[in-house]
Design an enzyme around this catalytic site. Structure first.
Site, short mmCIF file in Angstrom:
data_model
loop_
_atom_site.label_atom_id
_atom_site.label_comp_id
_atom_site.label_asym_id
_atom_site.label_seq_id
_atom_site.Cartn_x
_atom_site.Cartn_y
_atom_site.Cartn_z
N CYS A 1 58.78 73.08 31.92
CA CYS A 1 59.00 74.18 32.88
C CYS A 1 59.07 73.70 34.32
O CYS A 1 58.15 73.07 34.83
CB CYS A 1 57.90 75.23 32.72
SG CYS A 1 58.03 76.60 33.88
N ARG B 1 56.61 75.88 37.49
CA ARG B 1 55.16 75.88 37.40
C ARG B 1 54.40 76.08 38.69
O ARG B 1 53.17 76.26 38.67
CB ARG B 1 54.70 74.57 36.73
CG ARG B 1 54.94 74.54 35.26
CD ARG B 1 54.43 73.25 34.66
NE ARG B 1 55.45 72.20 34.59
CZ ARG B 1 55.20 70.93 34.33
NH1 ARG B 1 53.95 70.54 34.16
NH2 ARG B 1 56.18 70.04 34.25
N TRP C 1 60.73 84.54 35.66
CA TRP C 1 62.08 85.06 35.93
C TRP C 1 63.06 83.95 35.58
O TRP C 1 62.67 82.80 35.37
CB TRP C 1 62.23 85.50 37.39
CG TRP C 1 61.71 84.49 38.37
CD1 TRP C 1 62.32 83.34 38.77
CD2 TRP C 1 60.44 84.53 39.04
NE1 TRP C 1 61.52 82.66 39.65
CE2 TRP C 1 60.36 83.37 39.84
CE3 TRP C 1 59.37 85.43 39.06
CZ2 TRP C 1 59.25 83.08 40.65
CZ3 TRP C 1 58.27 85.14 39.85
CH2 TRP C 1 58.21 83.99 40.64
N GLU D 1 70.05 78.82 33.34
CA GLU D 1 69.71 79.14 31.94
C GLU D 1 70.77 80.07 31.35
O GLU D 1 71.15 79.95 30.19
CB GLU D 1 68.34 79.82 31.85
CG GLU D 1 67.18 78.96 32.31
CD GLU D 1 65.86 79.67 32.13
OE1 GLU D 1 65.42 80.35 33.08
OE2 GLU D 1 65.28 79.60 31.03
N1 ARG Z 1 66.14 79.55 28.39
C1 ARG Z 1 65.73 80.81 27.83
C2 ARG Z 1 66.87 81.81 27.97
O1 ARG Z 1 67.87 81.50 28.56
C3 ARG Z 1 64.48 81.36 28.51
C4 ARG Z 1 63.31 80.41 28.61
C5 ARG Z 1 62.26 80.83 29.62
N2 ARG Z 1 62.82 80.86 30.95
C6 ARG Z 1 62.15 81.22 32.06
N3 ARG Z 1 62.80 81.21 33.18
N4 ARG Z 1 60.87 81.56 32.04
O2 ARG Z 1 66.82 82.94 27.53
#
Ligand code: ARG
Length: 354
Positions: free
Chosen positions: A63, A66, A230, A235
């Protein structure tokens, strides 16, 4: 006695990091030892549990977010024992965490060893395999979607159908619950310059709430402990919507941009990626939904590393996950080695229950 050792390590960490008096620590250790000897387990106080959940975030090697570990909102839901109430508490989690877009990092912790949430994330899109082998929706959800259908769910067969919550207590038959629309905040994707982008009719949900991992604190495993932060834009823009085996949108975007797709050296994939990611960040911001770009996230991670150093703690990390999937070499993380040693408390994978 492994549980006793792990319990002692955690209780000591809790008392030390919070500067609590040594005589209270000793008293608590005796109590924990007696409980483990007598019942084979012990019960965390709400404060211990909350601290354990925060430190588990601090220890999340994959992560980049953090820096904010201390701000985690912890909902102690260990007293809940029936599916309906768990469902209500999950809806409460969604509403509280979403907070109309001003996302609050939150975890809800249910009774250890009893409750399982089958979903990978509380809110996620279904995936349906077509006869020709192609997929509509999120291919990452194929198996789980099939399970839901077997259990009686009726999907609409669309690109962005929100899956139901599947809750299981002990070895009872799992139960399905629909998430009412008003709980599901989503962001329609627009581009700051390309008007045609809206015609693609893309969107993504606001809050990633991981519900498949277990939280381990001091020898106790919390199998149902959904948590969220968030999104970092990449991602969605560089993985969920871009990966060939997910929504595979780079060819679609490149085509609309009029790029030369006959040669990879035109960098059509890279150019499409950048614009897709720009659209994600722009749209979330326009809608007032918390999101972070990867450059800012890397800067925040740098602050986290500095904080940890001041506190005399080593930062562990998994380089392959910490580098962002877009322009990784623009961040300091790219040029640093990270030690991927696992520390407890920890969030870890567990066997899927289906
Ligand atoms: N990578 C995952 C997604 O795209 C989520 C993982 C957690 N991500 C976060 N920013 N807390 O759905």
């Amino acid at each position: 006695m492994p549980m006793l050792n792990e319990a002692f390590d955690f209780i000591k960490l809790y008392y030390t990091e919070n500067n609590l008096p040594i005589d209270q620590l000793e008293k608590r250790l005796k109590e924990v030892e007696r409980d483990i000897m007598e019942y084979g387990h012990y019960t965390h106080t709400s404060d211990e549990l909350a601290y354990g959940a925060k430190v588990a975030w601090r220890n999340s090697n994959k992560c980049i977010g953090r820096l904010f570990w201390q701000s985690l909102q912890v909902k102690d839901q260990r007293a809940i024992t029936d599916e309906e109430t768990i469902y209500e508490k999950l809806l409460e989690h969604i509403e509280f965490a979403t907070n109309n877009g001003k996302i609050r990092p939150t975890i809800s912790i249910f009774e250890p060893e009893k409750v399982r949430i089958w979903n990978h994330q509380l809110i996620r899109y279904a995936g349906y395999e077509q006869e020709d082998g192609s997929v509509i929706g999120d291919s990452d959800s194929l198996t789980f979607t099939k399970k839901c259908i077997e259990l009686g769910w009726q999907g609409e067969g669309g690109q962005f159908d929100v899956l139901p919550l599947v809750i299981q207590i002990e070895d009872r038959q799992p139960r399905l619950f629909d998430i009412p629309q008003e709980y599901v905040k989503e962001v329609p994707l627009l581009h700051p310059e390309f008007d045609w982008f809206a015609d693609l009719q893309l969107k993504w949900y606001a809050v990633p709430m991981i519900s498949s991992m277990k939280l381990e604190v001091g020898g106790i495993a919390y199998a149902a402990a959904p948590f969220n932060g968030w999104y970092m834009g990449t991602e969605i823009g560089a993985r969920n919507l871009a990966d060939e085996h997910r929504y595979n949108l780079l060819p679609v975007v490149a085509e609309k941009m009029g790029l030369n797709m006959s040669s990879s050296s035109s960098l059509w994939q890279d150019r499409a990626l950048v614009e897709l990611n720009a659209a994600v960040l722009y749209s979330f911001k326009e809608d007032g939904v918390s999101i972070v770009d990867h450059h800012t996230a890397a800067q925040q991670f740098k602050r986290f590393e500095a904080n940890e150093e001041s506190a005399n703690r080593d930062v562990t990390g998994n380089w392959t996950w910490l580098i962002p999937p877009l322009s990784p070499a623009t961040t300091h993380i790219f040029r640093k080695p990270y030690d991927n040693t696992k520390k407890s408390p920890i969030y870890s994978y567990q066997k899927t229950p289906y």
